[in-house]
Each structure stands twice: as C-alpha cells, then as structure tokens.
Write a protein that holds these residues in place. Structure first.
Motif, short mmCIF file in Angstrom:
data_model
loop_
_atom_site.label_atom_id
_atom_site.label_comp_id
_atom_site.label_asym_id
_atom_site.label_seq_id
_atom_site.Cartn_x
_atom_site.Cartn_y
_atom_site.Cartn_z
N THR A 1 0.83 -1.21 0.00
CA THR A 1 0.00 0.00 0.00
C THR A 1 0.86 1.25 0.00
N LEU A 2 0.20 2.38 -0.25
CA LEU A 2 0.75 3.70 -0.01
C LEU A 2 -0.14 4.34 1.05
N GLU A 3 0.47 4.89 2.08
CA GLU A 3 -0.30 5.40 3.22
C GLU A 3 -0.37 6.92 3.17
N LEU A 4 -1.57 7.46 3.00
CA LEU A 4 -1.81 8.90 3.01
C LEU A 4 -2.12 9.31 4.44
N ARG A 5 -1.21 10.08 5.06
CA ARG A 5 -1.26 10.35 6.49
C ARG A 5 -1.69 11.77 6.84
N VAL A 6 -2.13 12.55 5.88
CA VAL A 6 -2.27 13.99 6.08
C VAL A 6 -3.47 14.40 6.92
N PHE A 7 -4.53 13.60 6.97
CA PHE A 7 -5.81 14.07 7.51
C PHE A 7 -5.83 14.14 9.04
N ALA A 8 -6.49 15.18 9.54
CA ALA A 8 -6.82 15.22 10.96
C ALA A 8 -7.96 14.24 11.21
N SER A 9 -7.94 13.60 12.36
CA SER A 9 -9.02 12.68 12.70
C SER A 9 -10.31 13.47 12.91
N SER A 10 -11.42 12.77 12.85
CA SER A 10 -12.72 13.41 13.02
C SER A 10 -13.78 12.38 13.34
N LEU A 11 -14.82 12.82 14.03
CA LEU A 11 -16.00 11.99 14.25
C LEU A 11 -17.18 12.52 13.44
N ASP A 12 -16.88 13.44 12.53
CA ASP A 12 -17.88 13.97 11.61
C ASP A 12 -17.91 13.08 10.36
N VAL A 13 -19.08 12.58 10.03
CA VAL A 13 -19.19 11.62 8.93
C VAL A 13 -18.67 12.20 7.62
N GLN A 14 -19.03 13.44 7.30
CA GLN A 14 -18.60 14.01 6.03
C GLN A 14 -17.08 14.13 5.95
N CYS A 15 -16.44 14.52 7.06
CA CYS A 15 -14.98 14.65 7.07
C CYS A 15 -14.30 13.32 6.79
N VAL A 16 -14.78 12.27 7.45
CA VAL A 16 -14.15 10.96 7.28
C VAL A 16 -14.43 10.42 5.88
N GLN A 17 -15.66 10.56 5.42
CA GLN A 17 -15.98 10.10 4.06
C GLN A 17 -15.18 10.88 3.02
N ALA A 18 -14.95 12.17 3.27
CA ALA A 18 -14.20 12.98 2.33
C ALA A 18 -12.74 12.52 2.23
N ALA A 19 -12.17 12.05 3.34
CA ALA A 19 -10.80 11.54 3.31
C ALA A 19 -10.71 10.29 2.44
N LEU A 20 -11.67 9.40 2.59
CA LEU A 20 -11.71 8.21 1.74
C LEU A 20 -11.96 8.60 0.29
N ALA A 21 -12.88 9.53 0.10
CA ALA A 21 -13.23 9.96 -1.26
C ALA A 21 -12.05 10.65 -1.94
N PHE A 22 -11.31 11.48 -1.20
CA PHE A 22 -10.17 12.15 -1.81
C PHE A 22 -9.12 11.14 -2.26
N THR A 23 -8.86 10.14 -1.43
CA THR A 23 -7.87 9.13 -1.80
C THR A 23 -8.30 8.41 -3.08
N ALA A 24 -9.54 7.95 -3.11
CA ALA A 24 -10.04 7.23 -4.29
C ALA A 24 -10.14 8.16 -5.50
N ALA A 25 -10.63 9.37 -5.30
CA ALA A 25 -10.83 10.30 -6.42
C ALA A 25 -9.50 10.72 -7.03
N SER A 26 -8.50 11.01 -6.21
CA SER A 26 -7.21 11.45 -6.73
C SER A 26 -6.53 10.33 -7.52
N ILE A 27 -6.72 9.09 -7.07
CA ILE A 27 -6.17 7.95 -7.82
C ILE A 27 -6.93 7.79 -9.13
#
Length: 402
Positions: free
Chosen positions: A331-357
């Motif tokens: 794998t390649l590990e993207l470590r930049v994101f601040a943690s969050s318990l907000d659903v949109q923030c966490v989904q956006a981190a996953l979405a950014f990884t997939a979208a940028s690829i």
C-alpha cells in the motif's frame, strides 16, 4: 602490517615516485608497495581496518575490503552485497536492514517472509509453514491450538500496536482502502467505547493501542475496503455513538488511509498521483484540516517519488512519518488528515484518496501541459463525479473547491 625501511626505493605503486623513503605494503595487494604520502591516504576497511586500494559499499552502509566481502552476494531486496546467513523463505539472502523493514520473521522456520500470515496468539509464519497450522473455523486465522482464534473469541479487545491480522477484503477491487482513525477516549467510558466500536465494526475492523493518543484512546483500523463498500457499509452511526460517549478528536490525532498499490495501473500512475499531491500541498493540507509533524511533505521523498512509485524497496533512507508513507509492501499510506467523528470529514478523506487515484489514472502529457495538475482542474473534475459527493461537499465547506 609492519613495514620495512628499504635501502633501494622502487617506484610507488600509486604515484610512481621513486624518492628516498619508506615503502609500505598494501594489505589487499601482495607485492604492491607505496610511499608514505600515498599510504596515509589509503582507505580503511570498516570491518578489519586494513588499509587497501579500494573498498566496496555493502548493504549496511559500510565500506569493506574485498577480503571481508568474499563470498557475499546481493540482497534479494536492495541488491546490495550482504552476508549469506540470513535467508528468506524462498532461500534468497537478505540483508539485516531489509529484513527488519520489509519482511516478517517466521516463528516456525526462522526465515524471513514477504508474504507471511498471522498466527492467533501472536507471531507470523511464512506461507510454507502456514500449511502445518490449523485454521479458525469462523474466520480462517491460523491457530496454535483450539478451534477458534483469539480475535473471534475476544471481539471487545484493544490489541497491541503491532497487531496485524490477515486482511479480509470487502467489496470489489483492485483498489482497496484501509482506514486508521485515531480517537481520544475518556477514562470513565473507555470500556463502553470499546464495546460500542467492536460491536458496530464486526468483521470490518478492529481496535489497536496507540501511545501517541493522549491522554488515552484507541486506533480504529479497518480491513481493506473498496471505496463504494466503505461508503455503503462502514457503520457510520458509530462515529455519533462515540461522540455521545465523550470521545473527541483534535489536530494531535490523525486519520490515515492506505491505498493498495494494485489499485494503480502501473508505476507511472503512482508517480502521477504523487505529483498531484506534492504539487498541491497547500490545498491538500487545507482539505486535511491540519499540518502535522507526523505527516510533513518531505522534500527528500518528493525528490525520490519516481523511484518509490516503482517499489516500496526504494523507500530506504526516507522518513516513515511523512504525508505519503511509501514503506508498506502493498500500500501507499496517506497520512495527512486530521481525525474526526464527523461523517462528512471521514468520508471525504476516503473519497479524496479514491478520487485522486481515479483522476490521475488517465492523465497524459498533453493533459498535464494543459494544467491537469492544477488543483482547480482536479476540483472541477470532482464536481462532475457523483460518487465523490462527500469530497465535493467538504471542499466547498473548507473553501478549497477551486
């Protein structure tokens, strides 16, 4: 070795001078004599301390003479010279540095494996030795004894930091994402939080200890998921439950996303993805909601991106704690994101990884020349992709949508 004072003065084997003076024997060249000036400039073997004409660089960053490296061969991983007493499960020699970083020690045959499996109770075994172990009836984890593995018998457990069970893949690949979400947990509700997290996760993930979370907490780790499976099947309500139990996140805890190397078309695709992120550091950190010494945009890693895109083996010498960690084997590990318990923030981190690829998959030279590596071009593309709506919404909220 002792040197003699000669009554005759043969030419120095290096500078060819024939001036009067002592002549010294070169340790690795019998019969070769040098003058005093050349002798003091001879390199010294870092193992036997002999003064020799030439030294050879070996896998542990030492410079050794040819006598000390006699019989040495290339490491199967880094290709640099190493001794032959350390072997992989395929019989290949491996140097100590690569063995420690890229391989696991098999607890059965004591050889190093690049494709090991977890054994219930701790430790890993190579694929060959795995054949002698029984498997958990529930999940297939290898067993030392009994019929059910420790993860299945103790769901409500926070495992030690080194715990790494066999991956369970969810959804359709080849791109899989693995999430590590660090959470600060209050002491008075710690047990309730652990129970809630493990009950909601089921076989999608597990909890691990992490001493970097202060004053205390756990790391929620998922098994590999396709992006769609994550959005549709991750227990998003868990984040609200944890928040109601008093859990918190701030800039000191992170959200890391692993992306499978198999999800990229080729090394050139990996390189294009790395370039997109490195060229847009400001926008990425805005989206990530933090800058952290645990995830800096490392200049040395950026300069070496073309090599690390080819293989994790080229990561030696780089920092692990950087924006994009290239060390993991698969794998390649993207470590930049601040943690969050907000659903949109966490989904956006996953979405950014997939979208940028996804975005960099089809980029060509003409696209890059037309500005495809600009953040505005990427943001405009995201707005045309319904699957990445959480990312589009987060970019809009954080004013980095253009």
């Amino acid at each position: 070795m002792p040197h003699a004072y000669l009554s005759t003065y043969p030419p120095c084997a290096l500078c060819r001078c024939s001036d009067a003076g002592e002549r010294h024997q070169i340790d690795d060249e019998p019969g070769q004599l040098v003058c005093g000036s050349c002798f003091v400039r001879l390199p010294e073997c870092e193992r036997c301390h002999a003064l020799v004409l030439t030294l050879t660089a070996v896998a542990d960053d030492r410079q050794l003479c040819k006598g000390c490296t006699s019989g040495w061969v290339g490491c199967v991983s880094c290709r640099e010279l190493t001794e032959t007493h350390m072997r992989t499960d395929t019989g290949d020699p491996v140097c100590m540095r690569c063995a420690a970083v890229f391989f696991d020690l098999c607890i059965t045959c004591s050889r190093y494996s690049a494709a090991s499996r977890y054994v219930s109770g701790g430790g890993r075994v190579c694929t060959r030795c795995a054949a002698i172990y029984d498997s958990c009836l529930a999940c297939g984890t290898l067993l030392r004894a009994g019929r059910v593995c420790d993860p299945c018998s103790r769901r409500d457990r926070v495992w030690n930091y080194s715990y790494k069970p066999d991956p369970i893949f969810h959804g359709d690949g080849p791109l899989y994402l693995g999430m590590e979400l660090e959470v600060i947990v209050p002491d008075e509700s710690y047990t309730d939080c652990v129970t809630a997290a493990t009950d909601h996760l089921g076989d999608l993930g597990y909890l691990k200890q992490d001493s970097s979370i202060q004053p205390q907490g756990f790391e929620l780790v998922t098994h590999p998921m396709s992006y769609r499976h994550a959005i549709e099947h991750f227990p998003w309500r868990l984040l609200e439950v944890l928040e109601k139990l008093g859990c918190q996140t701030d800039h000191t805890v992170g959200l890391h996303v692993h992306a499978s190397r198999d999800g990229f078309d080729c090394p050139a695709h990996v390189y294009r993805w790395l370039k997109l992120l490195y060229r847009n550091e400001s926008a990425v950190t805005t989206l990530a909601r933090r800058r952290s010494h645990y995830a800096p945009f490392d200049r040395a890693a950026r300069a070496k991106a073309r090599d690390t895109a080819k293989s994790h083996q080229h990561a030696l010498g780089l920092e692990r704690y950087q924006a994009i960690n290239p060390y993991p084997r698969k794998t390649l590990e993207l470590r930049v994101f601040a943690s969050s318990l907000d659903v949109q923030c966490v989904q956006a981190a996953l979405a950014f990884t997939a979208a940028s690829i996804d975005y960099t998959r089809g980029l060509r030279v003409a696209d890059v020349r037309a500005g495809a590596w600009e953040w505005s071009a990427f943001a405009a593309w995201v707005n045309t992709q319904p699957d990445y709506q959480p990312l589009a919404a987060e970019m809009e909220d954080l004013a980095c949508a253009c």
